[in-house]
Motif scaffolding. Structure first.
Motif, PDB file in Angstrom:
ATOM      1  N   PRO A 189       0.806  -1.227   0.000  1.00 28.98           N
ATOM      2  CA  PRO A 189       0.000   0.000   0.000  1.00 28.98           C
ATOM      3  C   PRO A 189       0.834   1.270   0.000  1.00 28.98           C
ATOM      4  O   PRO A 189       1.952   1.302   0.528  1.00 28.98           O
ATOM      5  CB  PRO A 189      -0.816  -0.128   1.295  1.00 28.98           C
ATOM      6  N   ALA A 190       0.276   2.301  -0.578  1.00 28.48           N
ATOM      7  CA  ALA A 190       0.909   3.615  -0.626  1.00 28.48           C
ATOM      8  C   ALA A 190      -0.157   4.653  -0.943  1.00 28.48           C
ATOM      9  O   ALA A 190      -1.286   4.305  -1.300  1.00 28.48           O
ATOM     10  CB  ALA A 190       2.021   3.650  -1.667  1.00 28.48           C
ATOM     11  N   GLN A 191       0.220   5.923  -0.800  1.00 25.48           N
ATOM     12  CA  GLN A 191      -0.701   7.015  -1.116  1.00 25.48           C
ATOM     13  C   GLN A 191      -0.018   8.057  -2.009  1.00 25.48           C
ATOM     14  O   GLN A 191      -0.309   9.241  -1.943  1.00 25.48           O
ATOM     15  CB  GLN A 191      -1.208   7.669   0.183  1.00 25.48           C
ATOM     16  N   GLY A 192       0.858   7.554  -2.865  1.00 29.34           N
ATOM     17  CA  GLY A 192       1.623   8.449  -3.718  1.00 29.34           C
ATOM     18  C   GLY A 192       0.893   8.942  -4.940  1.00 29.34           C
ATOM     19  O   GLY A 192       1.476   9.663  -5.756  1.00 29.34           O
ATOM     20  N   ASP A 193      -0.390   8.591  -5.091  1.00 29.87           N
ATOM     21  CA  ASP A 193      -1.152   9.011  -6.264  1.00 29.87           C
ATOM     22  C   ASP A 193      -2.098  10.168  -5.958  1.00 29.87           C
ATOM     23  O   ASP A 193      -2.999  10.463  -6.738  1.00 29.87           O
ATOM     24  CB  ASP A 193      -1.960   7.844  -6.822  1.00 29.87           C
ATOM     25  N   TYR A 194      -1.899  10.804  -4.819  1.00 23.37           N
ATOM     26  CA  TYR A 194      -2.785  11.911  -4.430  1.00 23.37           C
ATOM     27  C   TYR A 194      -2.732  13.037  -5.462  1.00 23.37           C
ATOM     28  O   TYR A 194      -3.773  13.539  -5.905  1.00 23.37           O
ATOM     29  CB  TYR A 194      -2.371  12.429  -3.054  1.00 23.37           C
ATOM     30  N   LEU A 228      -8.806  13.934  15.157  1.00 25.72           N
ATOM     31  CA  LEU A 228      -8.580  13.536  13.759  1.00 25.72           C
ATOM     32  C   LEU A 228      -9.535  14.280  12.852  1.00 25.72           C
ATOM     33  O   LEU A 228     -10.724  14.402  13.154  1.00 25.72           O
ATOM     34  CB  LEU A 228      -8.803  12.033  13.598  1.00 25.72           C
ATOM     35  N   ILE A 229      -9.015  14.763  11.745  1.00 24.29           N
ATOM     36  CA  ILE A 229      -9.859  15.271  10.677  1.00 24.29           C
ATOM     37  C   ILE A 229      -9.528  14.463   9.423  1.00 24.29           C
ATOM     38  O   ILE A 229      -8.371  14.397   9.002  1.00 24.29           O
ATOM     39  CB  ILE A 229      -9.677  16.791  10.473  1.00 24.29           C
ATOM     40  N   ARG A 230     -10.548  13.799   8.897  1.00 23.64           N
ATOM     41  CA  ARG A 230     -10.333  12.844   7.791  1.00 23.64           C
ATOM     42  C   ARG A 230     -11.103  13.287   6.552  1.00 23.64           C
ATOM     43  O   ARG A 230     -12.326  13.186   6.503  1.00 23.64           O
ATOM     44  CB  ARG A 230     -10.795  11.443   8.207  1.00 23.64           C
ATOM     45  N   PRO A 231     -10.414  13.775   5.541  1.00 21.12           N
ATOM     46  CA  PRO A 231     -11.096  14.075   4.281  1.00 21.12           C
ATOM     47  C   PRO A 231     -11.626  12.789   3.636  1.00 21.12           C
ATOM     48  O   PRO A 231     -10.891  11.810   3.500  1.00 21.12           O
ATOM     49  CB  PRO A 231      -9.989  14.701   3.418  1.00 21.12           C
ATOM     50  N   ILE A 232     -12.879  12.803   3.268  1.00 22.42           N
ATOM     51  CA  ILE A 232     -13.489  11.697   2.529  1.00 22.42           C
ATOM     52  C   ILE A 232     -13.519  12.033   1.038  1.00 22.42           C
ATOM     53  O   ILE A 232     -13.283  11.171   0.197  1.00 22.42           O
ATOM     54  CB  ILE A 232     -14.901  11.402   3.066  1.00 22.42           C
ATOM     55  N   THR A 233     -13.805  13.291   0.732  1.00 24.40           N
ATOM     56  CA  THR A 233     -13.603  13.772  -0.640  1.00 24.40           C
ATOM     57  C   THR A 233     -12.228  14.436  -0.692  1.00 24.40           C
ATOM     58  O   THR A 233     -11.965  15.394   0.034  1.00 24.40           O
ATOM     59  CB  THR A 233     -14.676  14.796  -1.052  1.00 24.40           C
ATOM     60  N   LEU A 234     -11.369  13.891  -1.535  1.00 28.27           N
ATOM     61  CA  LEU A 234     -10.066  14.523  -1.744  1.00 28.27           C
ATOM     62  C   LEU A 234     -10.178  15.634  -2.775  1.00 28.27           C
ATOM     63  O   LEU A 234      -9.387  16.574  -2.775  1.00 28.27           O
ATOM     64  CB  LEU A 234      -9.035  13.480  -2.163  1.00 28.27           C
ATOM     65  N   MET A 294       1.082   8.140   3.595  1.00 27.74           N
ATOM     66  CA  MET A 294       2.004   7.169   3.003  1.00 27.74           C
ATOM     67  C   MET A 294       2.536   7.769   1.700  1.00 27.74           C
ATOM     68  O   MET A 294       2.314   7.254   0.615  1.00 27.74           O
ATOM     69  CB  MET A 294       1.293   5.837   2.739  1.00 27.74           C
ATOM     70  N   SER A 295       3.216   8.902   1.839  1.00 25.00           N
ATOM     71  CA  SER A 295       3.731   9.621   0.681  1.00 25.00           C
ATOM     72  C   SER A 295       4.950  10.417   1.097  1.00 25.00           C
ATOM     73  O   SER A 295       4.891  11.213   2.043  1.00 25.00           O
ATOM     74  CB  SER A 295       2.663  10.571   0.123  1.00 25.00           C
ATOM     75  N   SER A 296       6.052  10.228   0.394  1.00 25.77           N
ATOM     76  CA  SER A 296       7.288  10.928   0.757  1.00 25.77           C
ATOM     77  C   SER A 296       7.208  12.419   0.476  1.00 25.77           C
ATOM     78  O   SER A 296       7.938  13.213   1.065  1.00 25.77           O
ATOM     79  CB  SER A 296       8.479  10.333  -0.012  1.00 25.77           C
ATOM     80  N   GLU A 297       6.337  12.804  -0.422  1.00 24.98           N
ATOM     81  CA  GLU A 297       6.193  14.215  -0.769  1.00 24.98           C
ATOM     82  C   GLU A 297       5.123  14.912   0.060  1.00 24.98           C
ATOM     83  O   GLU A 297       4.876  16.100  -0.128  1.00 24.98           O
ATOM     84  CB  GLU A 297       5.847  14.356  -2.262  1.00 24.98           C
ATOM     85  N   TYR A 298       4.476  14.157   0.964  1.00 18.74           N
ATOM     86  CA  TYR A 298       3.370  14.712   1.754  1.00 18.74           C
ATOM     87  C   TYR A 298       2.424  15.474   0.832  1.00 18.74           C
ATOM     88  O   TYR A 298       2.220  16.682   0.940  1.00 18.74           O
ATOM     89  CB  TYR A 298       3.901  15.590   2.884  1.00 18.74           C
ATOM     90  N   GLN A 299       1.832  14.720  -0.080  1.00 16.74           N
ATOM     91  CA  GLN A 299       1.102  15.334  -1.176  1.00 16.74           C
ATOM     92  C   GLN A 299      -0.169  16.051  -0.742  1.00 16.74           C
ATOM     93  O   GLN A 299      -0.651  16.942  -1.440  1.00 16.74           O
ATOM     94  CB  GLN A 299       0.799  14.273  -2.239  1.00 16.74           C
TER      95      GLN A 299
END
Length: 358
Positions: free
Chosen positions: A116-121, A279-285, A308-313
């Motif tokens: 898993p990752a989140q690098g596609d934000y 916590l504040i959790r965006p559901i719509t990005l 999960m992103s090195s660029e903190y997207q």
């Protein structure tokens, strides 16, 4: 339908079918392969069509054709596959064609790995393709929400005639949880989608044609202006966010998707020790839920963006949403690693210590 224990990818597929999806176009890529596999057997059972395409480029262009009919259509892929679909997404947005696109993200860049990752934000929220367009982007953090957002995605796509992306990750695709999948009742698209491709008996045999090509600058400006007006409505009406224990918080974590689950557990542990973390959790990005950030209580002294992103997207969106009134720190893991509960907890303790909280 009672709750059933299902794997994430299969739950996503069945949710789409129960939402009325009858056309699926796809090409295999891990970690989402169970979605097309499931669709290949289930869609024919409900009178639908599954098409295994020769590439992701073919898949997105086939989806464009399917969406133009007015029927509910879908494709799924993973990070590099979504990159190959980028041009087609722009054409779909230009043609105002409703459809759902699922990205079960993997680590990158390049081919990356299936963890898993989140690098596609950036890719999702800043548009994978070219030109002035937007997609609604939904980010679930559990399988029940993934099921619900898949079904909402079809409704939103048809309401606004726009592509909708559901952003998941390898964890969510492969985990198993109990889900309830409801059947959505929808009208025959041929009876209500006057814009859809095809022959219209009620129009004296006239054919409806879908255009996504505007060569004259004055025509293109009119269409892009029309799209922007639609996006303003989406921004106003479709922001979704969850706030957890924010009311008296001194530190608020901003996290989405799977990462927010680890953050929530860390918050519960910190609260047990008397530390005020929320916590504040965006559901719509996209549209990003700026409204959920604008009225944070005066007790909040600091935000922590966990990804999960090195660029903190997502960082820029957090700063924009708070109008840079609050300092924002970051913590993350990448390459297929997930920020653990203990790591998030330790980071919060460190930051609270700097605020004089022990």
């Amino acid at each position: 339908m009672a709750k059933v224990l299902m794997k994430g990818t299969e739950a996503i597929a069945e949710a789409a079918i129960q939402a009325g999806c009858r056309y699926f176009y796809g090409y295999p890529i891990t970690p989402q392969n169970e979605i097309p596999e499931y669709m290949s057997s289930r869609l024919p059972q409900v009178g639908g069509v599954f098409l295994q395409c020769e590439s992701e480029v073919a898949s997105i262009n086939a989806l464009m054709g399917g969406a133009a009919t007015g029927y509910r259509a879908m494709t799924t892929s993973s990070s590099p596959g979504i990159s190959l679909m980028a041009e087609g997404m722009s054409y779909i947005a230009m043609g105002e064609l409703p459809c759902v696109i699922v990205n079960v993200m993997r680590a990158g860049p390049g081919l990356g790995g299936i963890l898993p990752a989140q690098g596609d934000y950036f890719q999702a929220t800043r548009n994978a393709g070219h030109g002035d367009y937007r997609m609604i982007v939904l980010a679930p953090d559990n399988l029940q929400e993934a099921v619900d957002l898949i079904q909402d995605g079809f409704d939103l796509s048809q309401k606004y005639r726009t592509p909708v992306m559901v952003l998941a990750d390898g964890f969510m695709g492969q985990m198993m949880e109990a889900v309830e999948i409801k059947t959505r009742t929808i009208e025959d698209p041929k009876s209500n989608a006057e814009w859809a491709l095809g022959w219209r008996k009620e129009r004296g045999g006239a054919r409806t044609i879908v255009y996504n090509l505007k060569l004259k600058p004055e025509d293109l400006e009119i269409q892009v202006t029309h799209l922007q007006q639609k996006y303003l409505k989406i921004r106003e009406n479709e922001q979704r966010v969850e706030r957890y224990l924010v009311e008296d918080a001194e530190l608020v974590i901003a996290a989405y998707g799977t990462t927010s689950r680890m953050a929530r557990t860390a918050i519960d542990r910190l609260r047990n020790d008397g530390l005020k973390v929320g916590l504040i959790r965006p559901i719509t990005l996209w549209p990003y839920p700026v409204k959920g950030f604008r009225d944070l209580p005066a007790s909040v002294k600091l935000l922590l963006d966990v990804e999960m992103s090195s660029e903190y997207q997502m960082l820029d969106d957090v700063k924009i949403s708070t109008e840079c009134r609050l300092p924002v720190e970051t913590y993350g893991r990448w390459g297929g690693f997930t920020p653990s509960v203990h790591e998030i907890e330790d980071k919060c303790r460190e930051l609270l210590g700097k605020l004089g909280k022990k």
